[in-house]
Design a protein around this motif. Sequence first.
Motif, mmCIF file in Angstrom:
data_model
loop_
_atom_site.group_PDB
_atom_site.id
_atom_site.type_symbol
_atom_site.label_atom_id
_atom_site.label_comp_id
_atom_site.label_asym_id
_atom_site.label_seq_id
_atom_site.Cartn_x
_atom_site.Cartn_y
_atom_site.Cartn_z
ATOM 1 N N ILE A 89 129.322 -45.115 93.292
ATOM 2 C CA ILE A 89 129.047 -43.990 94.491
ATOM 3 C C ILE A 89 128.464 -44.710 95.580
ATOM 4 O O ILE A 89 127.793 -45.655 95.097
ATOM 5 C CB ILE A 89 127.824 -43.022 93.891
ATOM 6 C CG1 ILE A 89 128.305 -41.460 93.258
ATOM 7 C CG2 ILE A 89 127.024 -42.851 95.038
ATOM 8 C CD1 ILE A 89 127.125 -40.961 92.999
ATOM 9 N N SER A 90 128.688 -44.599 96.796
ATOM 10 C CA SER A 90 128.623 -45.389 97.992
ATOM 11 C C SER A 90 128.337 -45.040 99.354
ATOM 12 O O SER A 90 129.503 -43.721 99.397
ATOM 13 C CB SER A 90 129.248 -47.001 98.064
ATOM 14 O OG SER A 90 128.853 -48.275 99.208
ATOM 15 N N PHE A 91 128.683 -45.746 99.847
ATOM 16 C CA PHE A 91 128.584 -45.228 101.746
ATOM 17 C C PHE A 91 129.224 -45.845 102.769
ATOM 18 O O PHE A 91 129.555 -47.251 102.378
ATOM 19 C CB PHE A 91 127.309 -44.853 102.661
ATOM 20 C CG PHE A 91 125.902 -44.691 101.541
ATOM 21 C CD1 PHE A 91 126.191 -43.010 101.378
ATOM 22 C CD2 PHE A 91 124.684 -45.779 100.857
ATOM 23 C CE1 PHE A 91 125.274 -42.516 100.621
ATOM 24 C CE2 PHE A 91 123.743 -45.321 100.113
ATOM 25 C CZ PHE A 91 123.561 -44.031 100.187
ATOM 26 N N ASP A 92 130.315 -45.169 102.777
ATOM 27 C CA ASP A 92 131.327 -45.643 103.735
ATOM 28 C C ASP A 92 130.762 -45.358 104.826
ATOM 29 O O ASP A 92 129.489 -45.594 105.673
ATOM 30 C CB ASP A 92 133.045 -44.981 103.832
ATOM 31 C CG ASP A 92 132.593 -42.800 104.237
ATOM 32 O OD1 ASP A 92 132.117 -43.142 105.071
ATOM 33 O OD2 ASP A 92 133.939 -42.613 104.124
ATOM 34 N N GLU A 93 131.657 -45.667 106.181
ATOM 35 C CA GLU A 93 130.979 -45.684 108.065
ATOM 36 C C GLU A 93 130.545 -45.000 107.816
ATOM 37 O O GLU A 93 129.508 -44.329 108.276
ATOM 38 C CB GLU A 93 131.779 -46.401 108.584
ATOM 39 C CG GLU A 93 131.904 -46.607 110.311
ATOM 40 C CD GLU A 93 132.428 -47.595 110.723
ATOM 41 O OE1 GLU A 93 132.457 -47.183 111.992
ATOM 42 O OE2 GLU A 93 133.950 -47.819 110.162
ATOM 43 N N ARG A 94 131.193 -43.915 108.093
ATOM 44 C CA ARG A 94 130.933 -41.886 108.263
ATOM 45 C C ARG A 94 129.066 -41.503 107.848
ATOM 46 O O ARG A 94 128.904 -41.562 108.510
ATOM 47 C CB ARG A 94 131.706 -41.324 107.812
ATOM 48 C CG ARG A 94 131.694 -40.166 108.276
ATOM 49 C CD ARG A 94 132.568 -38.935 107.769
ATOM 50 N NE ARG A 94 133.571 -39.760 108.101
ATOM 51 C CZ ARG A 94 134.813 -38.373 109.589
ATOM 52 N NH1 ARG A 94 133.608 -37.770 109.877
ATOM 53 N NH2 ARG A 94 135.656 -38.788 110.095
ATOM 54 N N ASP A 95 129.603 -41.868 106.183
ATOM 55 C CA ASP A 95 128.263 -41.683 105.652
ATOM 56 C C ASP A 95 126.859 -42.741 106.130
ATOM 57 O O ASP A 95 125.961 -42.325 106.544
ATOM 58 C CB ASP A 95 128.324 -42.699 104.148
ATOM 59 C CG ASP A 95 129.130 -41.500 102.761
ATOM 60 O OD1 ASP A 95 130.262 -40.306 103.503
ATOM 61 O OD2 ASP A 95 130.071 -42.088 102.491
ATOM 62 N N GLY A 96 127.541 -43.909 106.277
ATOM 63 C CA GLY A 96 126.219 -44.896 107.008
ATOM 64 C C GLY A 96 125.401 -44.624 108.325
ATOM 65 O O GLY A 96 124.758 -44.956 108.043
ATOM 66 N N ALA A 97 126.577 -43.803 109.187
ATOM 67 C CA ALA A 97 126.294 -43.702 110.490
ATOM 68 C C ALA A 97 125.320 -42.175 110.462
ATOM 69 O O ALA A 97 123.956 -42.217 110.991
ATOM 70 C CB ALA A 97 127.328 -43.127 110.990
ATOM 71 N N ARG A 98 125.071 -40.856 109.736
ATOM 72 C CA ARG A 98 124.188 -40.735 108.844
ATOM 73 C C ARG A 98 123.436 -41.302 108.395
ATOM 74 O O ARG A 98 122.188 -40.250 108.539
ATOM 75 C CB ARG A 98 125.249 -39.729 108.349
ATOM 76 C CG ARG A 98 124.751 -37.985 108.037
ATOM 77 C CD ARG A 98 125.171 -37.162 107.460
ATOM 78 N NE ARG A 98 124.178 -36.038 107.345
ATOM 79 C CZ ARG A 98 123.685 -35.024 107.902
ATOM 80 N NH1 ARG A 98 123.083 -35.685 108.380
ATOM 81 N NH2 ARG A 98 122.556 -34.211 107.346
#
Length: 401
Positions: A89-98
């Motif tokens: 489980i990690s964060f992509d660019e879209r996840d990171g922005a939120r």
Amino acid sequence: MVEFKTFQTTGHDDFELNIKRESKLTYHISYRTDNKHNGIIFVIPGFGEDASVEYQKNLLTHIAQEYGLLAVFVEYHAIFSRPSNGAIISFDERDGARLIDLIQKYNVILDENDLSVKSILLALNRSLPKDNEEIISATLYPAKNEYQNFGILQAIDILSVLYDLKSLGYGELIEKAPIIAMGSSHGGYIANLLAKLAPNTFDFIIDNSCYVKPPLKYIVGKEHDITRSELKTKYPNFTLSSYTFTHWTKDPQSKNHFSDSAYEIRDLTNPSHLDTMLNKYKSKTSYFSYHSKYDQYIAPYDDKLEYVNHLKEHDRPYTFMTIESEDQVDGKLIKNLDHAMGASNKEILKNTLPSILKEGINSGKTDLCNQSVISYTTSENNTYEFKFNEDNISARITPAS
């Protein structure tokens, strides 16, 4: 006597997204050492605990011993896409922005010496108001550096293994004995998709609670609806909504656009494709299926019923076991009325395999034997072609001219 072995072969490249396969395709078999098999069965797990090699080893060994079948488990593309079986489980660019927006909104203090996913989530949980309803999106990165193509590449993996079994000396078995595909949930979907791509190869499909229309939440979920994720983890003060990493997008300007054509080839209920499969290619597959009438969120029962009725109208043998009352919950085969019903694979096989094996030898004319070319044209006039060559299967898309 039964033995369990592991093999590797070459998987098909992603012909839709034009991505080269990085890793070998691994599969496992349980087989009788006297080589006296009554047929072949592919056991196709979904995304849950039954995707573990240890679980499958136990199940395959049981099948080989109890029913005399060559039992096969294929580590199909992106199979290990849950934290319980190897996904990260990690964060992509879209996840990171939120995530940044939420950190700023709630003045979340992060530990600069530990910016792991676990540490970030714990900091968020400490800082968000109690019983908050915020949704935080995350990305599941499957093992083997894979991604979610969804369905097509996974079904081709099964067919590639069938070719490899032929090269291992099981060619006569493939052409003279029943070939069965059995799966639950997503595994059942792949099993039914195999009947579409190879309409004269699989004699029997056994499925528990498969969806028949491709769920967009598994394919372009993060762009589709953040509230309907494929995996939810409830923290005290927020919900973590996770989606398997994919290259597909809803953006029509992208080369990776999940188009109408990409949807239709994966849609088991597509009337035009069903008619092609049943009338043009004279599908020989018989079906056994279990489904809860109360399954409306993951694998909608009404969609399944539409699919079943279409096949029955074309005289395809279909045994459809609808589970609709508490009286049918026996605690052994059926444990609840939810999706997949907690059903036991061994009990499903016990209820279906004896009659299947009694039915006897297949026609001997699989798509591998015939070197068939199976094609389906979409509403956009793109043609998906699956060609059964002498030693392998190849797939391509011919775009509309």
